[in-house]
Motif scaffolding. Structure first.
Motif, PDB file in Angstrom:
ATOM      1  N   SER A   1     -74.397 -47.618 -10.011  1.00 44.24           N
ATOM      2  CA  SER A   1     -74.118 -46.969 -11.291  1.00 44.24           C
ATOM      3  C   SER A   1     -73.150 -45.814 -11.072  1.00 44.24           C
ATOM      4  O   SER A   1     -73.118 -45.195 -10.004  1.00 44.24           O
ATOM      5  CB  SER A   1     -75.425 -46.440 -11.889  1.00 44.24           C
ATOM      6  OG  SER A   1     -75.175 -45.525 -12.942  1.00 44.24           O
ATOM      7  N   ILE A   2     -72.364 -45.493 -12.089  1.00 49.34           N
ATOM      8  CA  ILE A   2     -71.438 -44.360 -11.975  1.00 49.34           C
ATOM      9  C   ILE A   2     -72.069 -43.062 -12.481  1.00 49.34           C
ATOM     10  O   ILE A   2     -71.432 -42.010 -12.431  1.00 49.34           O
ATOM     11  CB  ILE A   2     -70.125 -44.628 -12.728  1.00 49.34           C
ATOM     12  CG1 ILE A   2     -70.359 -44.732 -14.239  1.00 49.34           C
ATOM     13  CG2 ILE A   2     -69.435 -45.874 -12.184  1.00 49.34           C
ATOM     14  CD1 ILE A   2     -69.067 -44.774 -15.056  1.00 49.34           C
ATOM     15  N   ASN A   3     -73.315 -43.127 -12.949  1.00 52.91           N
ATOM     16  CA  ASN A   3     -74.015 -41.941 -13.443  1.00 52.91           C
ATOM     17  C   ASN A   3     -74.680 -41.222 -12.272  1.00 52.91           C
ATOM     18  O   ASN A   3     -75.616 -41.746 -11.661  1.00 52.91           O
ATOM     19  CB  ASN A   3     -75.074 -42.352 -14.461  1.00 52.91           C
ATOM     20  CG  ASN A   3     -75.783 -41.155 -15.083  1.00 52.91           C
ATOM     21  OD1 ASN A   3     -75.654 -40.024 -14.617  1.00 52.91           O
ATOM     22  ND2 ASN A   3     -76.547 -41.410 -16.138  1.00 52.91           N
ATOM     23  N   PRO A   4     -74.239 -40.014 -11.916  1.00 53.93           N
ATOM     24  CA  PRO A   4     -74.841 -39.305 -10.773  1.00 53.93           C
ATOM     25  C   PRO A   4     -76.334 -39.074 -10.921  1.00 53.93           C
ATOM     26  O   PRO A   4     -77.054 -38.971  -9.923  1.00 53.93           O
ATOM     27  CB  PRO A   4     -74.079 -37.980 -10.743  1.00 53.93           C
ATOM     28  CG  PRO A   4     -72.794 -38.250 -11.441  1.00 53.93           C
ATOM     29  CD  PRO A   4     -73.130 -39.245 -12.510  1.00 53.93           C
ATOM     30  N   ASN A   5     -76.833 -38.992 -12.159  1.00 55.25           N
ATOM     31  CA  ASN A   5     -78.258 -38.761 -12.379  1.00 55.25           C
ATOM     32  C   ASN A   5     -79.110 -39.977 -12.047  1.00 55.25           C
ATOM     33  O   ASN A   5     -80.343 -39.885 -12.040  1.00 55.25           O
ATOM     34  CB  ASN A   5     -78.514 -38.333 -13.822  1.00 55.25           C
ATOM     35  CG  ASN A   5     -77.976 -36.951 -14.125  1.00 55.25           C
ATOM     36  OD1 ASN A   5     -77.705 -36.172 -13.216  1.00 55.25           O
ATOM     37  ND2 ASN A   5     -77.808 -36.642 -15.400  1.00 55.25           N
ATOM     38  N   ASP A   6     -78.488 -41.113 -11.778  1.00 54.01           N
ATOM     39  CA  ASP A   6     -79.233 -42.317 -11.405  1.00 54.01           C
ATOM     40  C   ASP A   6     -79.582 -42.346  -9.923  1.00 54.01           C
ATOM     41  O   ASP A   6     -80.115 -43.345  -9.426  1.00 54.01           O
ATOM     42  CB  ASP A   6     -78.425 -43.570 -11.765  1.00 54.01           C
ATOM     43  CG  ASP A   6     -78.415 -43.848 -13.256  1.00 54.01           C
ATOM     44  OD1 ASP A   6     -79.321 -43.360 -13.957  1.00 54.01           O
ATOM     45  OD2 ASP A   6     -77.495 -44.557 -13.732  1.00 54.01           O
ATOM     46  N   TYR A   7     -79.288 -41.246  -9.205  1.00 54.39           N
ATOM     47  CA  TYR A   7     -79.494 -41.217  -7.757  1.00 54.39           C
ATOM     48  C   TYR A   7     -80.324 -39.996  -7.343  1.00 54.39           C
ATOM     49  O   TYR A   7     -79.775 -38.943  -7.008  1.00 54.39           O
ATOM     50  CB  TYR A   7     -78.149 -41.184  -7.031  1.00 54.39           C
ATOM     51  CG  TYR A   7     -77.280 -42.373  -7.324  1.00 54.39           C
ATOM     52  CD1 TYR A   7     -77.402 -43.556  -6.607  1.00 54.39           C
ATOM     53  CD2 TYR A   7     -76.317 -42.317  -8.336  1.00 54.39           C
ATOM     54  CE1 TYR A   7     -76.604 -44.652  -6.877  1.00 54.39           C
ATOM     55  CE2 TYR A   7     -75.510 -43.404  -8.621  1.00 54.39           C
ATOM     56  CZ  TYR A   7     -75.663 -44.570  -7.887  1.00 54.39           C
ATOM     57  OH  TYR A   7     -74.865 -45.655  -8.166  1.00 54.39           O
ATOM     58  N   PRO A   8     -81.647 -40.100  -7.354  1.00 55.07           N
ATOM     59  CA  PRO A   8     -82.463 -38.989  -6.846  1.00 55.07           C
ATOM     60  C   PRO A   8     -82.282 -38.833  -5.338  1.00 55.07           C
ATOM     61  O   PRO A   8     -81.928 -39.774  -4.640  1.00 55.07           O
ATOM     62  CB  PRO A   8     -83.890 -39.429  -7.185  1.00 55.07           C
ATOM     63  CG  PRO A   8     -83.823 -40.918  -7.244  1.00 55.07           C
ATOM     64  CD  PRO A   8     -82.464 -41.245  -7.789  1.00 55.07           C
ATOM     65  N   ALA A   9     -82.504 -37.644  -4.839  1.00 53.74           N
ATOM     66  CA  ALA A   9     -82.331 -37.378  -3.411  1.00 53.74           C
ATOM     67  C   ALA A   9     -83.494 -37.947  -2.607  1.00 53.74           C
ATOM     68  O   ALA A   9     -84.646 -37.924  -3.043  1.00 53.74           O
ATOM     69  CB  ALA A   9     -82.219 -35.881  -3.157  1.00 53.74           C
ATOM     70  N   VAL A  10     -83.180 -38.457  -1.442  1.00 52.17           N
ATOM     71  CA  VAL A  10     -84.171 -38.942  -0.490  1.00 52.17           C
ATOM     72  C   VAL A  10     -84.080 -38.060   0.752  1.00 52.17           C
ATOM     73  O   VAL A  10     -83.097 -38.091   1.468  1.00 52.17           O
ATOM     74  CB  VAL A  10     -83.909 -40.414  -0.119  1.00 52.17           C
ATOM     75  CG1 VAL A  10     -84.874 -40.887   0.960  1.00 52.17           C
ATOM     76  CG2 VAL A  10     -84.001 -41.309  -1.350  1.00 52.17           C
ATOM     77  N   GLU A  11     -85.091 -37.238   0.980  1.00 55.91           N
ATOM     78  CA  GLU A  11     -85.109 -36.302   2.112  1.00 55.91           C
ATOM     79  C   GLU A  11     -83.822 -35.464   2.129  1.00 55.91           C
ATOM     80  O   GLU A  11     -82.978 -35.587   3.024  1.00 55.91           O
ATOM     81  CB  GLU A  11     -85.269 -37.058   3.427  1.00 55.91           C
ATOM     82  CG  GLU A  11     -85.615 -36.216   4.626  1.00 55.91           C
ATOM     83  CD  GLU A  11     -87.045 -35.675   4.583  1.00 55.91           C
ATOM     84  OE1 GLU A  11     -87.330 -34.741   5.339  1.00 55.91           O
ATOM     85  OE2 GLU A  11     -87.860 -36.184   3.788  1.00 55.91           O
ATOM     86  N   PRO A  12     -83.632 -34.578   1.157  1.00 57.61           N
ATOM     87  CA  PRO A  12     -82.374 -33.825   1.053  1.00 57.61           C
ATOM     88  C   PRO A  12     -82.190 -32.818   2.182  1.00 57.61           C
ATOM     89  O   PRO A  12     -83.151 -32.354   2.796  1.00 57.61           O
ATOM     90  CB  PRO A  12     -82.519 -33.120  -0.300  1.00 57.61           C
ATOM     91  CG  PRO A  12     -83.991 -33.000  -0.514  1.00 57.61           C
ATOM     92  CD  PRO A  12     -84.582 -34.238   0.082  1.00 57.61           C
ATOM     93  N   PHE A  13     -80.939 -32.482   2.456  1.00 59.64           N
ATOM     94  CA  PHE A  13     -80.605 -31.485   3.465  1.00 59.64           C
ATOM     95  C   PHE A  13     -79.228 -30.908   3.158  1.00 59.64           C
ATOM     96  O   PHE A  13     -78.485 -31.438   2.340  1.00 59.64           O
ATOM     97  CB  PHE A  13     -80.638 -32.089   4.875  1.00 59.64           C
ATOM     98  CG  PHE A  13     -79.530 -33.084   5.160  1.00 59.64           C
ATOM     99  CD1 PHE A  13     -78.450 -32.725   5.953  1.00 59.64           C
ATOM    100  CD2 PHE A  13     -79.573 -34.378   4.648  1.00 59.64           C
ATOM    101  CE1 PHE A  13     -77.434 -33.638   6.230  1.00 59.64           C
ATOM    102  CE2 PHE A  13     -78.572 -35.291   4.919  1.00 59.64           C
ATOM    103  CZ  PHE A  13     -77.499 -34.918   5.711  1.00 59.64           C
ATOM    104  N   ILE A  14     -78.890 -29.825   3.836  1.00 59.19           N
ATOM    105  CA  ILE A  14     -77.564 -29.214   3.744  1.00 59.19           C
ATOM    106  C   ILE A  14     -76.820 -29.563   5.017  1.00 59.19           C
ATOM    107  O   ILE A  14     -77.297 -29.296   6.121  1.00 59.19           O
ATOM    108  CB  ILE A  14     -77.636 -27.680   3.588  1.00 59.19           C
ATOM    109  CG1 ILE A  14     -78.550 -27.288   2.418  1.00 59.19           C
ATOM    110  CG2 ILE A  14     -76.241 -27.113   3.394  1.00 59.19           C
ATOM    111  CD1 ILE A  14     -78.091 -27.760   1.063  1.00 59.19           C
TER     112      ILE A  14
END
Length: 473
Positions: free
Chosen positions: A91-104
């Protein structure tokens, strides 16, 4: 009559039990997925995955057409099969992608969103000769703005609590939420594999193994040129892995060993791969908190690579040990072999800052390399081997055997007088250190350098020395 009815009922029950227990394929179309390139099929595909997992495992099948979706999370004992002729399209909607184990990451970017993810699972796989395409070109800052306006949405804001290290100095002082999902991300998972699949155009890294154990990649192809920092395969604080028969064309690193945590990357074997990259084909680092040990790369073809054929870097505390790279052919590359130990010491995942690492027991042998012409070089004139520790932290034992390098030349008498800066804490890249006074081998701050049967051939005149060694035993 009662006996006949009872018999028929028993037969029906047995048939039902057998049919239920032998189900092996969950077709996403049976759960409402539609291959119309418009419908967001995230819930339908995820339901098929969940039902397959609840039943003990099997194959979730995607076939016949193009299915649009957001993040899909694999579960244990589930094989996601994208059949030949089928495409799973992001999908091109960024909100359709929740983070999985986020980091910086090292640059200060918030990371973790992904198209296909797996976290704390076992025996999961992605197979089939179909395609997973992330539409990464739609996740540039300009295109995200267009999408937000077109869809009339507000971008979800991530929770950065606990992610920003207090002791860290990121490459950029600004923490940025890039909204660029990885294509496939396996996190803390065991016995996972990808076979035959075509991975295309992620918005960020293509295939990321984070703290995984026992993984396999076989026969896949990757094309990744849709966005920036789009590595092909990243093996990150992971162990016991095999990568073979991969064909890669990447805008950033092709096969990259990382450690964005203090945990090591160990016991990995890479072979029979064809690699093209705009930055580094075979690379260790630069994110390098955890150690890199017992890693073999062999029998690979590297071509049309601008940033380096083989790059071994310890910047953030990694102890690099027992590395074997052999039987590599390089055509049209920029820097055949670059080895750098430095003192950057960045921190990831809010871990404790590590002391300066080490690079030791590295064997590179049976290499043939042709350096591209000077018109296409980022560092001009080029050098065949570029090895550097720092005055206070030397490289350990480095062995180079049976290597032939063909170079374009171009060095002047002024180039021969260059004093290469130390730049101990700078990003560890040969372009940061600059041109060397040697066209063949420039080496400094090394405890034990052994070379045998090494030759450099020039296609044009070069006024620099073939070999320059400084503080080398």
């Amino acid at each position: 009559m009662r006996k006949i009815k009872a018999y028929l009922l028993a037969v029906s029950l047995i048939t039902l039990i057998v049919s239920c227990s032998t189900k092996t394929v969950w077709d996403v179309r049976d759960y409402g997925a539609v291959a119309d390139k418009t419908t967001i099929n995230t819930k339908s595909i995820q339901k098929a995955v969940d039902e397959c997992n609840k039943a003990g495992g099997g194959t979730v099948l995607i076939t016949e057409g193009t299915y649009l979706s957001g993040t899909i999370l694999l579960k244990s004992n589930v094989n996601l099969k994208v059949a030949e002729g089928a495409t799973l399209l992001g999908s091109i909607n960024p909100n359709d992608y929740p983070a999985v184990e986020p980091f910086i990451d090292a640059t200060g970017q918030y990371r973790g969103q992904c198209f296909i993810g797996a976290i704390d699972v076992e025996n999961a796989s992605i197979t089939g000769k179909g395609t997973i395409n992330g539409q990464g070109e739609m996740f540039t800052p300009a295109n995200i703005k267009k999408t937000v306006k077109k869809l009339g949405i507000t971008l979800d804001k991530p929770d950065l609590t606990g992610l920003i290290s207090k002791t860290n100095k990121y490459v950029s002082s600004t923490i940025r939420t890039s909204n660029r999902p990885f294509l496939v991300r396996m996190v803390r998972s065991k016995n996972v594999k990808l076979v035959d699949i075509h991975l295309r155009q992620p918005a960020a890294w293509t295939l990321h193994f984070l703290e995984c154990n026992n993984f396999e990649v076989n026969g896949i192809s990757i094309h990744s040129h849709a966005n920036r920092n789009n590595d092909a395969i990243d093996i990150d604080s992971s162990t016991n892995g095999v990568i073979r028969n991969a064909t890669i064309d990447s805008g950033d690193d092709a096969i990259c060993f990382k450690s964005t945590s203090p945990k090591p990357t160990t016991d990995i074997e890479v072979y029979d791969c064809k690699l093209k990259s705009h930055w580094g084909a075979i690379k260790f680092g630069t994110e390098s908190m955890g150690d890199f040990k017992n890693i073999t790369v062999r029998d690979c073809f590297v071509h049309d690579t601008k940033g380096g054929g083989i790059k071994i870097l310890s910047a953030d505390g990694a102890n690099v040990d027992n590395i074997l790279i052999e039987n590599i052919t390089m055509e049209n590359v920029e820097m055949p072999i670059f080895i750098r130990l430095c003192e950057r010491r960045l921190v990831y995942r809010n871990a404790e800052r590590k002391p300066v690492g080490s690079i030791n027991n590295v064997v590179i042998r049976n290499i043939t390399a042709k350096v591209t012409d000077t018109v296409d070089l980022r560092m001009n004139p080029p050098t065949g081997f570029y090895f550097s520790g720092t005055p206070n932290h030397k490289l350990g034992k480095i062995t180079i055997d049976n290597v032939k390098v063909d170079l374009p030349g171009g060095g002047t008498l002024e180039d021969a007088k260059i004093v290469v800066p130390e730049n101990e804490i700078q990003y560890p890249e040969f372009t940061k250190l600059g041109v060397t006074p040697a066209y063949g081998l420039y080496a400094r701050h090394i405890e034990n350098l052994k070379t045998s049967n090494v030759s450099f051939t020039l296609r044009g005149k070069d006024e620099r020395k073939e070999v320059v060694k400084i503080n080398v035993n």
